[in-house]
Design a protein around this motif. Sequence first.
Motif, PDB file in Angstrom:
ATOM      1  N   ALA A  65     -33.618  46.710 -65.472  1.00 45.81           N
ATOM      2  CA  ALA A  65     -32.766  45.540 -65.690  1.00 45.81           C
ATOM      3  C   ALA A  65     -31.928  45.271 -64.439  1.00 45.81           C
ATOM      4  CB  ALA A  65     -31.864  45.755 -66.904  1.00 45.81           C
ATOM      5  N   ASP A  66     -31.380  46.339 -63.843  1.00 43.57           N
ATOM      6  CA  ASP A  66     -30.567  46.173 -62.630  1.00 43.57           C
ATOM      7  C   ASP A  66     -31.401  45.635 -61.470  1.00 43.57           C
ATOM      8  OD1 ASP A  66     -28.112  46.883 -63.679  1.00 43.57           O
ATOM      9  OD2 ASP A  66     -28.470  49.027 -63.381  1.00 43.57           O
ATOM     10  N   GLN A  74     -24.816  40.501 -68.416  1.00 43.34           N
ATOM     11  CA  GLN A  74     -24.794  40.368 -66.955  1.00 43.34           C
ATOM     12  C   GLN A  74     -25.248  38.974 -66.532  1.00 43.34           C
ATOM     13  OE1 GLN A  74     -23.616  42.778 -64.804  1.00 43.34           O
ATOM     14  NE2 GLN A  74     -23.008  43.713 -66.749  1.00 43.34           N
ATOM     15  N   LEU A  75     -26.277  38.469 -67.198  1.00 44.96           N
ATOM     16  CA  LEU A  75     -26.811  37.150 -66.819  1.00 44.96           C
ATOM     17  C   LEU A  75     -25.770  36.055 -67.031  1.00 44.96           C
ATOM     18  CD1 LEU A  75     -30.449  37.523 -68.152  1.00 44.96           C
ATOM     19  CD2 LEU A  75     -29.818  36.989 -65.780  1.00 44.96           C
ATOM     20  N   PHE A  90     -32.616  38.483 -59.161  1.00 45.04           N
ATOM     21  CA  PHE A  90     -32.268  37.168 -59.724  1.00 45.04           C
ATOM     22  C   PHE A  90     -31.093  36.564 -58.950  1.00 45.04           C
ATOM     23  CE2 PHE A  90     -29.945  34.531 -62.827  1.00 45.04           C
ATOM     24  CZ  PHE A  90     -30.951  33.627 -63.150  1.00 45.04           C
ATOM     25  N   GLY A  91     -30.091  37.406 -58.669  1.00 43.79           N
ATOM     26  CA  GLY A  91     -28.921  36.946 -57.902  1.00 43.79           C
ATOM     27  C   GLY A  91     -29.349  36.394 -56.548  1.00 43.79           C
ATOM     28  N   LEU A 109     -31.716  42.020 -62.084  1.00 40.85           N
ATOM     29  CA  LEU A 109     -30.456  41.279 -61.882  1.00 40.85           C
ATOM     30  C   LEU A 109     -30.174  41.077 -60.395  1.00 40.85           C
ATOM     31  CD1 LEU A 109     -28.433  43.046 -64.697  1.00 40.85           C
ATOM     32  CD2 LEU A 109     -28.962  40.593 -64.621  1.00 40.85           C
ATOM     33  N   GLU A 110     -30.469  42.112 -59.608  1.00 41.16           N
ATOM     34  CA  GLU A 110     -30.235  41.995 -58.167  1.00 41.16           C
ATOM     35  C   GLU A 110     -31.159  40.927 -57.568  1.00 41.16           C
ATOM     36  OE1 GLU A 110     -30.394  45.764 -56.048  1.00 41.16           O
ATOM     37  OE2 GLU A 110     -30.440  44.602 -54.159  1.00 41.16           O
ATOM     38  N   LEU A 147     -28.537  43.061 -70.334  1.00 37.30           N
ATOM     39  CA  LEU A 147     -29.097  41.988 -69.501  1.00 37.30           C
ATOM     40  C   LEU A 147     -28.404  40.649 -69.770  1.00 37.30           C
ATOM     41  CD1 LEU A 147     -32.984  42.445 -69.449  1.00 37.30           C
ATOM     42  CD2 LEU A 147     -31.539  41.902 -67.481  1.00 37.30           C
ATOM     43  N   PHE A 164     -23.462  34.848 -64.077  1.00 41.95           N
ATOM     44  CA  PHE A 164     -23.919  34.002 -62.960  1.00 41.95           C
ATOM     45  C   PHE A 164     -23.518  32.538 -63.226  1.00 41.95           C
ATOM     46  CE2 PHE A 164     -26.895  37.602 -62.746  1.00 41.95           C
ATOM     47  CZ  PHE A 164     -26.905  37.868 -61.380  1.00 41.95           C
TER      48      PHE A 164
END
Length: 375
Positions: A362-363, A301-302, A369-370, A366-367, A298, A305
């Motif tokens: 988590a994915d 990946q974060l 959040f994006g 992330l999607e 996580l 951004f």
Amino acid sequence: MKLFDVYPVNDIIIDKAFGSHVWDDKGTQYLDLYGGHAVISIGHTHPHYVKRLTDQLHKVGFYSNSVKMPLQEELAALLGKVSGKEDYQLFLCNSGAEANENALKLASFYNGRKKVIAFKKAFHGRTSLAVAATDNPKIVAPVNETDNIVFLPWEDEASLEQAFQQHEVSSVIIEGIQGVGGINVASESFLRKIRSLCDAHNAVFIADSVQCGYGRSGKFYSHDFAGVNADIYSMAKGMGNGFPIGAIIIAPKFHAVYGMLGTTFGGNHLACAAALAVLETIQAENLITNAATVGNYLMEQLRTFDKVKEVRGRGLMIGIDLPEELSFVKKELLHTHKIFTGEAKPNVIRLLPSLALTQAHADQFLEAFGKAINK
Ligand SMILES: Cc1ncc(COP(=O)(O)O)c(C=O)c1O
């Protein structure tokens, strides 16, 4: 009678919960990355937890500390094993504040001193000494005010050394990762400095692990990253997966005296059953390793951004520091994407999910959040 209105609540009624999900009374599903404030450690209504608590309730739910309780012994043994601190002693209570209150008292009984070192942005609870050691004047009532607490800047070794010169220090209390303060990770060198100064001055090192402990960081206690032991660790939150239980574990050099600490409810049968179910599940499902793996994923990946100012944390205790113009993101995640997250002032999204969070969850986050930050 109406409720004493101290909580700004979301207009959501949670009716059902399982694993990393909760459902409202209209049947809407939410992904829970908040865990009721870092409390849900093994997942909501975990079958083993439900069974162990139900079985216990059919036998005996409560008796006080005036009788022998093999469940407490069982819990002490398993906690020692899972945490790797087998030679420590266990005292059970009911909450995080109470755990810290007992830790600070015990330190003072031990060395007969009064001064406590705490740090800027610390949160240690709302009981009298714990709140006095909490860096938020708004929640310190006049009756709690004391000059026994010395607040030092976070991570400032020189001021720590100076404080030890100026005061007869009883204890130093520090969160391994500040939670309410905005997810600030204590460096290994700072924790080692605390250890060496406490050793040199016979002061007590208290590791507040109420939020950052119990496997959340990817190690049992986040202070373990420093490779030194604290004298007392306080814990609560994840310990009972929602059943109120707190504890301190106490190094062998402290000697118990009858009556020195005590509680009516602490360590009761149901609380022990809950805590045992949590530890058994942490072991059986390798949840500490999972927290490290999914948490690292996580955070990596974060950090990709561009709009995120900073990502801080360890394991599944993550702070996403956002610029002011993205202060709407937490609400957007909740209302549009149906994802619960936590927050810290001024603009930090706090992720405190169950340690059983999967990469697929988590994915999903992330999607969402994006999308939320680009709205
Ligand atoms: C680091 C830390 N210590 C102590 C506490 C107090 O715990 P409780 O609310 O169970 O009294 C909290 C609660 O948020 C906390 O985060």
